[in-house]
Design an enzyme around this catalytic site. Structure first.
Site, short mmCIF file in Angstrom:
data_model
loop_
_atom_site.label_atom_id
_atom_site.label_comp_id
_atom_site.label_asym_id
_atom_site.label_seq_id
_atom_site.Cartn_x
_atom_site.Cartn_y
_atom_site.Cartn_z
N ASN A 41 -0.91 -1.49 -5.58
CA ASN A 41 -2.11 -1.03 -6.29
C ASN A 41 -2.68 0.24 -5.64
O ASN A 41 -2.54 0.46 -4.44
CB ASN A 41 -3.16 -2.13 -6.44
CG ASN A 41 -3.56 -2.82 -5.16
OD1 ASN A 41 -2.79 -2.88 -4.20
ND2 ASN A 41 -4.77 -3.34 -5.12
N CYS A 52 -2.96 -0.87 -11.19
CA CYS A 52 -2.43 -2.11 -10.63
C CYS A 52 -0.99 -1.90 -10.14
O CYS A 52 -0.27 -1.01 -10.63
CB CYS A 52 -2.42 -3.21 -11.67
SG CYS A 52 -4.04 -3.87 -12.06
N GLU A 54 1.70 -3.67 -10.66
CA GLU A 54 2.73 -3.85 -11.69
C GLU A 54 2.88 -2.58 -12.52
O GLU A 54 3.99 -2.14 -12.86
CB GLU A 54 2.36 -5.00 -12.64
CG GLU A 54 2.18 -6.35 -11.97
CD GLU A 54 0.74 -6.62 -11.53
OE1 GLU A 54 0.10 -5.70 -10.97
OE2 GLU A 54 0.29 -7.74 -11.73
N CYS A 96 -1.93 -5.47 -17.39
CA CYS A 96 -0.54 -5.48 -16.92
C CYS A 96 0.34 -6.34 -17.82
O CYS A 96 1.51 -6.01 -18.06
CB CYS A 96 -0.45 -5.95 -15.48
SG CYS A 96 -1.09 -4.72 -14.33
#
Ligand code: THU
Length: 140
Positions: A41, A52, A54, A96
């Site tokens: 992140n 984030c 991901e 996400c």
């Protein structure tokens, strides 16, 4: 092995830039050739602009030209120094999940997401994390 992917997510969390929340998250993508792409992140003084882990990892795969090769994802998070230390796993946030859906639809794979916790990881399919989601098919 999925535990290797989870370990890669935990390792990636060490690169989190999270001075505001102190919540460090790492994500790792497994590609169909065994390669792993990781992300962490990336917070911002304008809090809402935070990226984030991901999303960072998936954008990295996109810019590497490997988006279509993603077969699985792992995510691990927690306060600095205590990543994946809780009994309960952290799962991808709503934004996400939507971004992972784009990968799932593009690849026609119901991507498994391994979510780390102190005793290992829980695995959820994207379709379980985001049922009835909006996707490319809705734009046809
Ligand atoms: N965060 C992620 O990186 N991934 C998630 O799925 C949940 C939240 C980050 C965003 C922010 O930097 C910190 O965790 C606290 O919300």
């Amino acid at each position: 092995m999925s535990q290797d992917l989870v370990n890669a997510a935990i390792a990636a969390s060490a690169n989190a830039y999270a001075p505001y929340s102190n919540f460090h998250v790492g994500a790792a993508l497994l590609l169909d050739d065994g390669q792993i792409v990781s992300g962490a992140n990336f917070e911002n003084a304008s809090y809402g602009m935070t990226l984030c882990a991901e999303t960072v990892a998936i954008a990295k795969a996109n810019s590497d030209g490997t988006l279509r090769k993603i077969v699985a994802i792992a995510v691990a998070g927690g306060p600095a120094g205590q990543v994946a230390a809780n009994d309960e796993a952290i799962t991808p946030c709503g934004r996400c999940r939507q971004i992972i859906k784009e990968v799932a639809d593009l690849t026609e794979r119901d991507i498994p997401v391994h979510c780390a916790h102190a005793n290992g990881y829980d695995t959820y399919l994207l379709s379980e994390l985001l049922p009835h989601g909006f996707g490319p098919a809705n734009l046809k």
